[in-house]
Design a protein around this motif. Structure first.
Motif, PDB file in Angstrom:
ATOM      1  N   ASN A   1       7.708   7.427   7.903  1.00 24.93           N
ATOM      2  CA  ASN A   1       8.302   8.624   8.508  1.00 24.93           C
ATOM      3  C   ASN A   1       9.093   9.455   7.499  1.00 24.93           C
ATOM      4  N   GLN A   2       9.963   8.799   6.755  1.00 21.91           N
ATOM      5  CA  GLN A   2      10.787   9.501   5.777  1.00 21.91           C
ATOM      6  C   GLN A   2      10.349   9.095   4.374  1.00 21.91           C
ATOM      7  N   LEU A   3       9.490   9.930   3.779  1.00 23.12           N
ATOM      8  CA  LEU A   3       8.907   9.604   2.479  1.00 23.12           C
ATOM      9  C   LEU A   3       9.908   9.808   1.341  1.00 23.12           C
ATOM     10  N   THR A   4       9.843   8.915   0.371  1.00 27.63           N
ATOM     11  CA  THR A   4      10.577   9.070  -0.881  1.00 27.63           C
ATOM     12  C   THR A   4       9.578   8.945  -2.033  1.00 27.63           C
ATOM     13  N   TYR A   5      10.037   9.266  -3.245  1.00 30.89           N
ATOM     14  CA  TYR A   5       9.161   9.112  -4.409  1.00 30.89           C
ATOM     15  C   TYR A   5       8.753   7.660  -4.593  1.00 30.89           C
ATOM     16  N   LYS A   6       9.630   6.737  -4.198  1.00 27.74           N
ATOM     17  CA  LYS A   6       9.307   5.311  -4.324  1.00 27.74           C
ATOM     18  C   LYS A   6       8.075   4.959  -3.498  1.00 27.74           C
ATOM     19  N   HIS A   7       7.948   5.524  -2.293  1.00 22.83           N
ATOM     20  CA  HIS A   7       6.775   5.259  -1.455  1.00 22.83           C
ATOM     21  C   HIS A   7       5.498   5.771  -2.133  1.00 22.83           C
ATOM     22  N   LEU A   8       5.577   6.956  -2.724  1.00 26.64           N
ATOM     23  CA  LEU A   8       4.404   7.528  -3.393  1.00 26.64           C
ATOM     24  C   LEU A   8       4.021   6.689  -4.612  1.00 26.64           C
ATOM     25  N   ASN A   9       5.016   6.292  -5.395  1.00 26.49           N
ATOM     26  CA  ASN A   9       4.738   5.514  -6.602  1.00 26.49           C
ATOM     27  C   ASN A   9       4.210   4.121  -6.277  1.00 26.49           C
ATOM     28  N   ASP A  10       4.640   3.572  -5.144  1.00 26.07           N
ATOM     29  CA  ASP A  10       4.145   2.257  -4.729  1.00 26.07           C
ATOM     30  C   ASP A  10       2.658   2.280  -4.418  1.00 26.07           C
ATOM     31  N   LEU A  11       2.141   3.442  -4.047  1.00 23.88           N
ATOM     32  CA  LEU A  11       0.704   3.572  -3.800  1.00 23.88           C
ATOM     33  C   LEU A  11      -0.064   3.764  -5.108  1.00 23.88           C
ATOM     34  N   ILE A  12       0.551   4.447  -6.064  1.00 24.76           N
ATOM     35  CA  ILE A  12      -0.127   4.767  -7.320  1.00 24.76           C
ATOM     36  C   ILE A  12      -0.162   3.578  -8.279  1.00 24.76           C
ATOM     37  N   SER A  13       0.936   2.830  -8.369  1.00 25.60           N
ATOM     38  CA  SER A  13       1.045   1.776  -9.385  1.00 25.60           C
ATOM     39  C   SER A  13      -0.012   0.670  -9.262  1.00 25.60           C
ATOM     40  N   PRO A  14      -0.397   0.222  -8.046  1.00 28.76           N
ATOM     41  CA  PRO A  14      -1.473  -0.778  -7.984  1.00 28.76           C
ATOM     42  C   PRO A  14      -2.805  -0.247  -8.507  1.00 28.76           C
ATOM     43  N   ILE A  15      -3.015   1.053  -8.360  1.00 25.08           N
ATOM     44  CA  ILE A  15      -4.237   1.665  -8.910  1.00 25.08           C
ATOM     45  C   ILE A  15      -4.223   1.570 -10.423  1.00 25.08           C
ATOM     46  N   MET A  16      -3.045   1.779 -11.011  1.00 24.09           N
ATOM     47  CA  MET A  16      -2.930   1.671 -12.479  1.00 24.09           C
ATOM     48  C   MET A  16      -3.227   0.261 -12.951  1.00 24.09           C
ATOM     49  N   SER A  17      -2.661  -0.730 -12.304  1.00 27.60           N
ATOM     50  CA  SER A  17      -2.895  -2.112 -12.728  1.00 27.60           C
ATOM     51  C   SER A  17      -4.349  -2.522 -12.507  1.00 27.60           C
ATOM     52  N   ALA A  18      -4.955  -2.015 -11.418  1.00 26.11           N
ATOM     53  CA  ALA A  18      -6.378  -2.317 -11.175  1.00 26.11           C
ATOM     54  C   ALA A  18      -7.277  -1.661 -12.207  1.00 26.11           C
ATOM     55  N   ALA A  19      -6.927  -0.416 -12.583  1.00 24.04           N
ATOM     56  CA  ALA A  19      -7.755   0.317 -13.553  1.00 24.04           C
ATOM     57  C   ALA A  19      -7.699  -0.320 -14.945  1.00 24.04           C
TER      58      ALA A  19
END
Length: 262
Positions: free
Chosen positions: A239-257
């Protein structure tokens, strides 16, 4: 072993880079306080079962087999992230040092302007100002130290935001200098592209366009992170998005890549 030097530029780049290291430290079984290998830490076997011990030993070998791609190993078997974290202001470094992973990074990994001068989301300040030139100089010196400790350098990984002053202007100069000094080494980036849903800074699209030419010319691969799509995805869950929520979605993609490197 083909080593990679990781670089983080600007506040967004450093926040993403921090979560990236958090993920791969866990994947390799490295303790986030000491930098020593601890494995899963909850699968220790006190019964003396030889089969379990062998499995643990094999798992450890697999986890540490390619750990040198992103980590330097000390004489005491401590693993230190091979990275340079750069921003124009020192508050970013202070924030990272105060977090749980702060102790695992080498003090020389942190680079900031000695004048603590903010580029204030301006491509021009991040690219052409005297403070930017000084910041690039210190960063390249840090890169040189890391490269000299490598046996067979593969290339560079960079995290940045294409909308910020440091992430666009300074990062554009940095990739140009890296390609000039290390022309035969690969450069790949994880670059966050701006969206008006996430930020109301009106110059971010201009910063992005101005930086793109240098990234197109001097990098081998850019993982384009669309901030708007990340925002839309997370808005369905939080409901209340922060940059931490956005980065938590991006960082696993980085480790997978990067898993194939490791």
């Amino acid at each position: 072993m083909k080593e990679i030097v990781s670089l983080a530029v600007g506040q967004c780049g450093n926040q993403l880079n921090y979560l990236f290291w958090e993920n791969i430290l866990a994947e390799h079984g490295i303790d986030t306080n000491t930098g020593f290998y601890i494995g899963d830490n909850n699968n220790s076997n006190d019964s003396g079962d030889s089969n379990s011990s062998n499995k643990d030993r094999v798992k450890k070998d697999e986890r540490l087999e390619s750990i040198g791609v992103y980590f330097n190993e000390t004489a005491f078997n401590k693993y230190v992230p091979r990275c340079i974290m750069m921003d124009s202001v020192n508050s970013t470094a202070h924030e990272i040092r105060s977090k749980p992973l702060g102790n695992v990074f080498h003090p020389n990994s942190f680079v900031h302007s000695p004048h603590n001068y903010s580029f204030a989301s301006s491509f021009w300040k991040g690219c052409y100002s005297g403070e930017a030139s000084e910041l690039i100089k210190f960063t390249l010196e840090g890169v040189r130290r890391e490269v000299e400790m490598c046996d067979s350098l593969q290339g560079f990984q960079l995290c940045n935001s294409m909308g910020g002053g440091t992430g666009s202007g300074t990062a554009a100069v940095l990739v140009s200098k890296l390609k000039e000094k290390y022309p035969n080494k690969l450069i790949h980036t994880f670059s966050v592209f701006p969206s008006d849903k996430v930020s109301d800074v009106v110059v971010e699209p201009y910063n992005c366009i101005l930086a793109l030419s240098q990234f197109i010319e001097n990098t081998d691969l850019v993982f384009c992170v669309d901030n708007e799509q990340v925002f839309n995805k997370m808005a369905l869950q939080v409901n209340q998005l922060t940059y931490k929520h956005l980065n938590d979605l991006i960082s696993p993609i980085m480790s997978a890549a990067t898993s194939s490197f490791r």
